[in-house]
Scaffold this motif. Structure first.
Motif: not given
Length: 183
Positions: A153-165, A168-176
């Motif tokens: 969590r310390i190493v990857y915590g700063e590089s985590e962001c929300l991604v909206k994909i 085909n007109d469908k929206c997905f919210d993911l963490k990346g």
């Protein structure tokens, strides 16, 4: 039964023998995984440690006249199976590192156990109480897993962001995770 026969006998509880071997196999395999940079999961390591501990119990209860064959299987074939590597060269390297880690750990444990005050305390307090020993071993494993999760969590915590994909007109919210591509 003579007195000498009674003195030569020793009671070994197979459940405790299994647990101690399981814990040691697990630790050795985790260290070997780190050194060799194997892609083994913790489930694979748990299964391998279980298999290794089970084989140790089997090796303990076999008759004396076939112990030599069992020892050969234990030290060569089972060690190779516990590592589960793709090619032969890596199998030899992994087995050599496994034995190296095992010998280093055994020497360190022996030195601590017999030549330090900590070893004296372990002999007098910890090893005299089986439940305390099992709880301590389990606690060490759990604390190690928690520390690893905190480090991730310390190493990857700063590089985590929300991604909206949008696909085909469908929206997905993911963490990346942001990856610069540098290794």
């Amino acid at each position: 039964m003579s007195c000498q026969e009674v003195i030569k006998r020793k009671v070994i509880y197979l459940d405790e023998f299994f647990v101690i071997n399981f814990i040691m196999d697990f630790i050795v395999l985790c260290i070997t995984k780190k050194i060799c940079k194997f892609a083994a999961t913790y489930l694979q390591i748990l299964l391998s440690a279980t298999f290794g501990a089970l084989w140790s119990v089997i090796a303990l209860i076999v008759p004396e006249n076939i112990k030599g064959a069992v020892n050969i299987c234990t030290y060569i074939l089972i060690s190779a199976l516990m590592i589960r590597i793709c090619n032969f060269k890596e199998l030899i390297r992994g087995t050599a590192i496994l034995f190296g880690v095992t010998f280093c750990m055994a020497g360190s444990i022996y030195m601590i156990y017999y030549y330090t005050y900590a070893g004296y305390w372990i002999r007098m307090n910890l090893l005299s109480d089986t439940e305390l020993l099992m709880f301590t071993a389990l606690s060490v494993v759990i604390v190690g897993m928690i520390i690893k999760q905190i480090m991730v969590r310390i190493v990857y915590g700063e590089s985590e962001c929300l991604v909206k994909i949008i696909f085909n007109d469908k929206c997905f919210d993911l963490k990346g995770y942001i990856d610069t591509g540098n290794v």
